[in-house]
Motif scaffolding. Sequence first.
Motif, PDB file in Angstrom:
ATOM      1  N   ASN A   1       0.848  -1.187   0.000  1.00 40.72           N
ATOM      2  CA  ASN A   1       0.000   0.000   0.000  1.00 40.72           C
ATOM      3  C   ASN A   1       0.886   1.239   0.000  1.00 40.72           C
ATOM      4  O   ASN A   1       1.738   1.393   0.888  1.00 40.72           O
ATOM      5  N   ARG A   2       0.715   2.092  -0.999  1.00 42.32           N
ATOM      6  CA  ARG A   2       1.527   3.308  -1.126  1.00 42.32           C
ATOM      7  C   ARG A   2       0.718   4.523  -0.674  1.00 42.32           C
ATOM      8  O   ARG A   2      -0.374   4.788  -1.190  1.00 42.32           O
TER       9      ARG A   2
ATOM     10  N   VAL B   1       0.948   8.581  -0.385  1.00 42.10           N
ATOM     11  CA  VAL B   1       1.688   9.711  -0.946  1.00 42.10           C
ATOM     12  C   VAL B   1       1.500  10.923  -0.038  1.00 42.10           C
ATOM     13  O   VAL B   1       0.370  11.374   0.186  1.00 42.10           O
TER      14      VAL B   1
ATOM     15  N   TYR C   1       6.904   8.989  -0.652  1.00 46.82           N
ATOM     16  CA  TYR C   1       6.101   7.773  -0.559  1.00 46.82           C
ATOM     17  C   TYR C   1       6.339   7.075   0.777  1.00 46.82           C
ATOM     18  O   TYR C   1       7.479   6.977   1.241  1.00 46.82           O
TER      19      TYR C   1
ATOM     20  N   ASP D   1       5.563   3.390   1.614  1.00 47.55           N
ATOM     21  CA  ASP D   1       5.096   2.096   1.107  1.00 47.55           C
ATOM     22  C   ASP D   1       5.026   1.114   2.272  1.00 47.55           C
ATOM     23  O   ASP D   1       6.017   0.908   2.975  1.00 47.55           O
TER      24      ASP D   1
ATOM     25  N   SER E   1       7.811  -1.125   6.228  1.00 49.45           N
ATOM     26  CA  SER E   1       7.434   0.070   5.481  1.00 49.45           C
ATOM     27  C   SER E   1       8.713   0.811   5.111  1.00 49.45           C
ATOM     28  O   SER E   1       9.730   0.688   5.795  1.00 49.45           O
TER      29      SER E   1
ATOM     30  N   GLU F   1       9.732  10.702  -3.866  1.00 49.24           N
ATOM     31  CA  GLU F   1       9.218  10.344  -5.180  1.00 49.24           C
ATOM     32  C   GLU F   1      10.266  10.626  -6.259  1.00 49.24           C
ATOM     33  O   GLU F   1      10.447   9.842  -7.197  1.00 49.24           O
TER      34      GLU F   1
ATOM     35  N   ASN G   1      -3.651   7.497  -1.624  1.00 50.08           N
ATOM     36  CA  ASN G   1      -3.037   6.182  -1.452  1.00 50.08           C
ATOM     37  C   ASN G   1      -3.576   5.226  -2.503  1.00 50.08           C
ATOM     38  O   ASN G   1      -4.685   5.386  -3.011  1.00 50.08           O
TER      39      ASN G   1
ATOM     40  N   LYS H   1      -2.582   0.914  -4.271  1.00 49.83           N
ATOM     41  CA  LYS H   1      -1.796  -0.310  -4.141  1.00 49.83           C
ATOM     42  C   LYS H   1      -0.783  -0.430  -5.278  1.00 49.83           C
ATOM     43  O   LYS H   1      -1.052  -0.020  -6.404  1.00 49.83           O
TER      44      LYS H   1
ATOM     45  N   PHE I   1       7.602  -3.401  -3.501  1.00 52.46           N
ATOM     46  CA  PHE I   1       8.504  -2.279  -3.250  1.00 52.46           C
ATOM     47  C   PHE I   1       9.404  -2.085  -4.468  1.00 52.46           C
ATOM     48  O   PHE I   1       9.917  -3.066  -5.025  1.00 52.46           O
TER      49      PHE I   1
END
Length: 282
Positions: A21-22, A24, A45, A47, A53, A58, A192, A194, A198
């Motif tokens: 799950n990202r 931003v 980000y 993640d 995590s 970015e 956010n 998906k 990574f």
Amino acid sequence: MKKLGIIAFMLFMQTAFAQVNRFVYQVTMKPDASNKSDVKTENAYLDISQDKSVFYSENRIKRDSIMQATFRSGGARGFNREQMEGLRSNINYSIEKDKKTQKMTFKDRIGRDVYTYEEDRPVTWKIFSETTKIGDYKVQKAEADFGGRKWTAWFTTDLPYQDGPYKFEGLPGLIVKVEDDKGEYSFDLMKNYKIADFPAMNQFGNTIKVKRADYIKQQKKFQEDPMSFMTQGGGGGQIRIGGDGGPRGGGFGGGNSGDFRKRMEERVKDEAKKNSNPIELK
């Protein structure tokens, strides 16, 4: 057919479970202590997977993508410096939080190598009953002193994560917004979605494991004498974990001539001035 259906369902569940799950965040900074009107804004980000995590810029991923494409198509001679300059970032570090071991690892490039340390200062929050709404999320207030700043965070339990941007964690929900009391640094959740996994990050040079205090010393040394970090063993005395044969000197070229040294020193001093108000003051 029933067996195939069960297998298909299990594969679907594994894929969904493995997704990252990202989140931003828009990061707003006033990094120049002598010019607080100079406000920098960029995206970062966070993640998150079940196991860990990672928080990073970015622009770093965009730069890595360009560098990989450049090297595949003929090396540094095809390097677009103007394009890379447009992707410069004030967030040159990355932070990984291991969910199983509860360890937090900070990584940052100094000169030609990457310095890494394990953060040993947990953030101690005071949670208040005050709530409000930010975007689609109901959020609750919390405060903490960390790194020489007083922070106010707003977290939500609408999402199944106990994490946040930068080094912030330890609240019973995801941090939607966190800002210091001087209004010099803030992290605001924008959206956010998906992603499959990574992203792979380029890591040129050696990785040198140090204590946090030693990292701060090396940072100061680099600002005073950057060229000492452009030669082999400039840091000296730390644990080197390995290298990957990438370009040396942190991306700078041109040898060790007097003119190059002067340009390099001027650039680093200028960068130091522009980053004289770091996120952590102590």
